[in-house]
Design an enzyme around this catalytic site. Structure first.
Site, PDB file in Angstrom:
ATOM      1  N   CYS A 332       0.728  -1.305  -0.021  1.00 25.74           N
ATOM      2  CA  CYS A 332       0.060   0.059   0.011  1.00 25.74           C
ATOM      3  C   CYS A 332       1.026   1.147   0.011  1.00 25.74           C
ATOM      4  CB  CYS A 332      -0.859  -0.014   1.155  1.00 25.74           C
ATOM      5  SG  CYS A 332      -2.471   1.115   0.905  1.00 25.74           S
ATOM      6  N   HIS A 431      -3.943  -5.696   1.074  1.00 20.20           N
ATOM      7  CA  HIS A 431      -3.661  -5.816   2.684  1.00 20.20           C
ATOM      8  C   HIS A 431      -3.924  -7.429   2.949  1.00 20.20           C
ATOM      9  CE1 HIS A 431      -2.589  -1.731   3.898  1.00 20.20           C
ATOM     10  NE2 HIS A 431      -3.622  -1.409   3.213  1.00 20.20           N
TER      11      HIS A 431
END
Length: 485
Positions: A332, A431
């Protein structure tokens, strides 16, 4: 079927990290065992670890775990207000799962009257659907400077007229002072609302504690409902703070720079418990040691954390790590750092502007004003194995460039993430990428660890929820005997 004598029960703590989240999860699991339709609820959460709900919103990760304990899908009504700090004085304000705006602390304090309306809406909807609601407070109810417009603790309890149990952590010391001091800071009506106390994380001879418990009950006129044991080796998602590492020293070293605004470090939980992995967080002022794999984690403020990383000299250390043949993975915000440029034209995560990236992936990232939120499933593309991967995306930015022609994963037929041509650097927005045993094994194999070990995080999480529920059974039994408040 046994149930509690009230539909809504609130769990507050004398301090942050007293064990509120765990007690709520335990009570949700115990009520589920009794066949009661139960939902968790947290009016306001401040955390950088979040989860994507089935209805496509964002809530605190603790409430997603509590929903799992209750045997239901997580929903944005379970955490109607989420604050994700982007600096020491500002935070992204998320209401009903969607970003509302970026606010400083003073502006948010004024906004709380609006936030309270959202909180009460969500509570009313849950009350219409579930037989029981177990509510988690935030921090401590004794923050007298924040009593005005409080929506997180006693302000909420007073608004819905529910009883409160107060949890205190004996492991950190001062447990009796914490409880008595908290009561002293409350108003008369708030003190009357407290049904009793829970002493959490006790280890030792209970007979040595009993005189203190008797004194506490005499001093306050309220019962000690339960003394809960210190449970080692739990596998539960942390709400925010990085949990202490296991005393495990496997042969394969993974290093994670502990960024100031690090988010969703729960991505790494599967690596914490892997018997062949030595996972270490490197903190400010520490040198990055020799490692097989370095992981740049998520960040709530990518450009600020990138500048901080450079100020530590870690960009130079990462370049040396790659020269020596190590692997580098960005997740991310960490993925965004790996590119040539990170641009935030609207000041979404801080001041508007551009920052030069680390330059190991040929791409640029631009921060947008709409957050991407979705749960995903796909396969690993970086090694051609087709190993299954599952997780979720939570990010403001979009990345583009030649690097994306070599994706890390394939999600619904599209490429996701990027790999460098020589195979040393990988980045992804995904994630939870280590949570599926097959993806975890494939990623570790890419990094250089060939192992037959499989870590089933779902099974570990379920076993831990059952353990905390078993330990909290005496609390449930005692609560079930109390008169309706």
């Amino acid at each position: 079927m046994r149930r509690l004598p009230y539909q809504t029960l609130m769990v507050q703590g004398t301090t942050s990290d007293a064990g509120k989240s765990t007690v709520v999860a335990a009570l949700c699991r115990l009520l589920k065992r009794e066949g009661v339709r139960v939902a968790p609820f947290k009016p306001q959460n401040m955390a950088l670890n979040s989860a994507v709900t089935k209805d496509g919103g964002e809530i605190g990760r603790a409430q997603a775990l509590q929903a799992l304990a209750a045997g239901i899908d997580a929903h944005t009504d379970m955490n109607p207000v989420l604050l994700k700090p982007s600096s020491d004085t500002g935070a992204q304000v998320i209401v009903h799962g969607r970003v509302r705006s970026e606010m400083n602390a003073r502006d948010y304090h004024q906004y709380k009257t609006v936030a309270m309306a959202a909180v009460l809406e969500s509570h009313a909807r849950l009350s219409a659907q579930y037989e029981a609601i177990v509510v988690e407070g935030a921090g401590s109810p004794a923050e007298i400077n924040l009593r005005d417009r409080d929506i997180a603790n006693m302000g909420f309890a007073e608004a819905v007229d529910c009883p409160v149990i107060l949890v205190a952590d004996i492991d950190r010391g001062g447990v009796f002072a914490h409880i008595v001091g908290t009561l002293a800071c409350l108003s008369r009506s708030e003190r009357n609302r407290i049904a009793g106390f829970v002493i959490n994380r006790f280890r030792g001879d209970i007979t040595l504690l009993e005189p203190g418990l008797e004194w506490l009950e005499r001093e306050t006129g309220k019962p000690v409902l339960a003394v809960l044991p210190y449970l080692h080796g739990l596998y539960l998602d942390a709400e925010d703070a990085v949990q202490p590492m296991q005393s495990r020293r496997g042969r394969f070293r993974i290093v994670v720079p502990s960024l100031p605004r690090m988010s969703n470090h729960t991505d790494l939980d599967a690596l914490r418990v892997h018997p062949e992995v030595d996972l270490r967080f490197v903190r400010e002022g520490e040198a990055i040691p020799a490692a097989d794999l370095v992981i740049l984690p998520g960040s709530k403020n990518t450009r600020a954390d990138l500048a901080w990383l450079r100020a530590q000299g870690w960009d130079t250390a990462l370049a040396r790590h790659l020269r020596y043949g190590g692997k580098l993975l960005g997740v991310c915000g960490g993925f965004q750092m790996l590119g040539r440029m990170v641009s935030d034209p609207h000041g979404v995560e801080g001041s508007a502007g551009d920052s030069e990236g680390l330059g190991w992936l040929d791409m640029v990232t631009t921060m947008g004003q709409e957050k991407q939120l979705r749960g995903v499933e796909g396969v690993c593309a970086f090694d051609g194995s087709g190993a299954k991967v599952a997780g979720y995306e939570i990010h403001m930015g979009a990345s583009s460039g030649e690097a994306l022609a070599l994706p890390a994963f394939r999600i619904d037929g599209r490429g996701e993430g990027a790999c460098s041509a020589e195979g040393q650097v990988m980045g992804t927005y995904l994630h939870g990428l280590f949570d599926h045993p097959d993806a975890c094994a494939a990623l570790l194999r890419w990094a250089g660890l060939h192992t037959e070990e499989r870590i089933d995080t779902a099974a570990l999480r379920e076993a831990s929820l059952d353990r905390i529920a078993d330990a909290a059974q005496p609390l449930f039994d005692r609560l079930a005997t109390l008169d309706n408040q």
